[in-house]
Design a protein around this motif. Structure first.
Motif, PDB file in Angstrom:
ATOM      1  N   ASP A  70       1.509   4.811  13.066  1.00 36.71           N
ATOM      2  CA  ASP A  70       2.975   4.860  13.019  1.00 36.71           C
ATOM      3  C   ASP A  70       3.478   6.284  12.786  1.00 36.71           C
ATOM      4  O   ASP A  70       4.426   6.743  13.439  1.00 36.71           O
ATOM      5  N   GLU A  71       2.834   6.969  11.856  1.00 39.49           N
ATOM      6  CA  GLU A  71       3.342   8.277  11.421  1.00 39.49           C
ATOM      7  C   GLU A  71       2.910   9.430  12.325  1.00 39.49           C
ATOM      8  O   GLU A  71       3.629  10.411  12.460  1.00 39.49           O
ATOM      9  N   ARG A 126       0.896  -7.363  11.432  1.00 40.46           N
ATOM     10  CA  ARG A 126       0.844  -6.392  10.339  1.00 40.46           C
ATOM     11  C   ARG A 126       0.649  -7.065   8.984  1.00 40.46           C
ATOM     12  O   ARG A 126       0.177  -6.435   8.036  1.00 40.46           O
ATOM     13  N   TYR A 150       0.841  -1.190   0.000  1.00 40.17           N
ATOM     14  CA  TYR A 150       0.000   0.000   0.000  1.00 40.17           C
ATOM     15  C   TYR A 150       0.881   1.245   0.000  1.00 40.17           C
ATOM     16  O   TYR A 150       1.899   1.305   0.682  1.00 40.17           O
ATOM     17  N   ASN A 151       0.446   2.260  -0.744  1.00 38.55           N
ATOM     18  CA  ASN A 151       1.151   3.540  -0.765  1.00 38.55           C
ATOM     19  C   ASN A 151       0.210   4.621  -0.248  1.00 38.55           C
ATOM     20  O   ASN A 151      -0.651   5.121  -0.986  1.00 38.55           O
ATOM     21  N   TYR A 193      -4.198   1.217   6.493  1.00 34.14           N
ATOM     22  CA  TYR A 193      -4.176   2.682   6.505  1.00 34.14           C
ATOM     23  C   TYR A 193      -4.176   3.203   7.942  1.00 34.14           C
ATOM     24  O   TYR A 193      -3.425   4.130   8.285  1.00 34.14           O
ATOM     25  N   TYR A 208      -0.769   2.737   9.410  1.00 30.67           N
ATOM     26  CA  TYR A 208       0.142   3.733   8.827  1.00 30.67           C
ATOM     27  C   TYR A 208       0.019   5.062   9.568  1.00 30.67           C
ATOM     28  O   TYR A 208       1.033   5.682   9.945  1.00 30.67           O
TER      29      TYR A 208
END
Length: 429
Positions: A331-332, A345, A2-3, A325, A328
């Motif tokens: 984490d960020e 994960r 995934y991006n 998502y 993500y």
């Protein structure tokens, strides 16, 4: 695989691309609320409301004839056939009835035939306690000691099941292994096919608790080939609080007698002969016990129609993407506040929820509620978040993270006491 990007606009872009986005409007969602507790109690859909109101109308108009003219006498067979595709089972292998715990009793009493040489049941030490309570009770009923006959395989880390350890525990004195498909706390999806294959090599019956997977994770029971399975219908299946439960009995065992017999398990052709001798109906419906509550079953019909319309593979695809998502963004954006991810994960071994961890999770969980986030706390440090693919959007996930940042920046959680909860809150399993 995934991006993802960190902006709100990106979450809106994901929603525009989401082929399931249209289903959100078919659910009753409080304005401004972000509902992340669908793995405890799914939301009510307009479809479920419609079938419930129809059943109520049929009862009002038909009275006793609701069973025949209304078509509800074999309602459990109808709903079982609608659930069967979710686990790739034959329609006659699935029924609904009772509660999950009662269905555990039914299955264990059916398959547990202990002898002095072979009397042990394997379980894990992480599953929801009702499974163990039921099995221990059933062992006692057969005149054996649970402390000796319940073989609990302990987790190596307190978070996950190790399949190698389960297989190693399959000794000659074991007759049943009963495990969850997805762990309710850490969202681990176990390798059911491997467990079943290894157990059957050793002459061991295999059962699974699907409470935290059915309706969000596809299962192929043609390949897995378990002997039995149980589940509730009020989580991802959105059947309503305390909804009727589900039961799978492998067709190769239709000749066995149910451990708990009742008149609704009798052959339909002779059920109303009211014979004093039980005539077992040789399909999953033969494991029915008493008359099922139609008004508890009715919302499930509407919900299953919606789920089958949306497509289970589509639900799984979005579930994996939206949980990825969420991880993500954790984490960020949240890691600096002490948050972590306590679930696998990898897509192949992850269920439908994210286990958000924090040392002060209990108080933070209470602050979530003050900010119109509906969470699910698990002692001692996990907040379970379930972005159910039918009614949670990517922007909902983004907005939730923004609200969590506000909670942490303003230390809003500090006004709550850090003590163990007592009594019932908003979590049931």
């Amino acid at each position: 695989m995934y991006n993802f990007e960190l902006t709100r606009d990106f979450s809106k872009k994901l929603d525009k691309e989401d082929k399931l986005a249209k289903y959100k409007e078919r659910f009753f969602i409080n304005e401004g609320e972000i509902y992340m507790d669908g793995n405890s109690c799914g939301l009510c859909s307009k479809d479920a409301e419609e079938t419930l109101l129809k059943a109520l109308k049929d009862w009002k108009e038909l009275g006793i004839y609701v069973w025949t003219k209304g078509g509800y006498f074999l309602y459990q067979d109808t709903l079982g056939a609608m659930m069967a595709p979710l686990i790739n089972a034959d329609t006659n292998e699935v029924t609904c009835g009772n509660s999950t715990t009662v269905n555990i009793h039914q299955a264990i009493h059916t398959f547990y035939k202990p002898t002095p040489e072979k009397n042990k049941i394997i379980m894990d030490d992480l599953n929801f306690p009702t499974d163990k309570y039921a099995v221990m009770s059933d062992i006692r009923t057969h005149g054996y000691d649970p402390d000796e006959c319940l073989k609990v395989v302990k987790s190596r880390d307190g978070e996950y099941i190790n399949e190698d350890d389960m297989i190693e525990a399959m000794t000659d004195d074991v007759c049943i292994i009963f495990l969850p498909s997805v762990l309710y706390r850490s969202a681990q999806l176990i390798d059911m096919e491997r467990i079943a294959k290894e157990a059957h090599k050793r002459g061991i019956y295999v059962g699974f608790d699907l409470c935290h997977s059915i309706g969000v994770v596809p299962h192929d029971f043609k390949k897995i080939d378990p002997d039995f399975a149980v589940w509730c219908d009020y989580k991802y299946l959105n059947g309503g609080p305390g909804a009727i439960a589900g039961l799978f009995i492998n067709k190769k065992h239709f000749g066995m007698h149910p451990g708990l017999a009742g008149w609704h398990g009798n052959k339909k052709e002779t059920q109303f002969n009211l014979s004093q001798r039980f005539e077992h109906a040789e399909y999953a419906g033969g494991w029915q016990i008493g008359t099922q509550p139609v008004l508890s079953m009715a919302p499930l019909e509407g919900s299953l129609k919606l789920i089958n319309e949306a497509g289970l593979e589509n639900l799984r695809e979005k579930s994996l993407k939206i949980t990825a998502y969420m991880m993500y963004l954790i984490d960020e954006k949240l890691e600096k506040y002490g948050f972590g991810v306590g679930n696998p994960r990898e897509d192949a071994v992850r269920g439908g929820h994210v286990a958000l961890t924090h040392a002060d999770a209990l108080r933070i969980n209470e602050a979530f509620k003050d900010n119109d986030i509906v969470p699910d706390f698990r002692y001692p440090n996990v907040i379970r978040l379930a972005p159910v693919p039918l009614y949670v959007s990517y922007e909902d996930v983004y907005e939730m993270v923004e609200r969590i940042i506000k909670i942490m920046e303003n230390k809003e959680y500090e006004k709550f006491e850090n003590k163990n909860r007592e009594g019932l809150d908003n979590e049931i399993k």
